[in-house]
Design a protein around this motif. Structure first.
Motif: not given
Length: 155
Positions: A65-69
């Motif tokens: 999971n990359s750069v996921t708000p």
């Protein structure tokens, strides 16, 4: 899963997906996956509800999971993420905010089988305003007294 269900020995990538107001009356408000290597990049999750895994319920496989708000989710266990029997966790530069579990893991609940090891790399993350009976940010393990999860933020 309220939006996506995945089954069996697969790899699945979502790039720049937005999930909002997702509901499941079972597992995974947005995504339910079994034996899947799940790759989420630049996605956003807002307002999710499920019995387990307010946004994502992953059983078997791995998660990247990359750069996921992640904002505003609720479940009995795993307010935002419910990770069961998975081999690898990689979370990078995301936020978990306003996630709630009436039981364990407001942000993330990780269930590890007895005797298993999970590689968990949690890079710069923010956990804020999460609530749970146990583990407002992260709760892990199983019904035993041991836990074999290593959190490593070295990259």
């Amino acid at each position: 899963g309220g939006a996506i269900s995945l089954y069996g020995n697969s790899s699945f990538t979502i790039d720049s997906g937005d999930f909002f107001n997702v509901v499941s009356h079972g597992f995974g408000g947005a995504i339910y996956a079994e034996d899947t290597d799940l790759n989420l990049e630049y996605c956003s999750f807002t307002n999710g509800t499920a019995v387990q895994g307010g946004f994502i319920y992953l059983k078997g496989g791995s998660i990247f999971n990359s750069v996921t708000p992640v904002t505003s989710a609720s479940a009995e266990v795993g307010g935002c993420l419910m990770l069961v029997n998975i081999s690898k966790i990689f979370l990078d530069s995301g936020n978990f905010e306003f996630c709630e579990a009436s039981g364990y893991g407001g942000g993330i609940y990780i269930s590890v089988p007895v005797g298993a090891n999970v590689s968990a790399n949690i890079a710069p993350m923010m956990f804020a305003n999460n609530v749970a009976y146990n583990g407002a940010a992260v709760a892990c393990c199983n019904e035993t007294s041991t836990c074999d999860v290593l959190f490593d933020d070295s990259g």
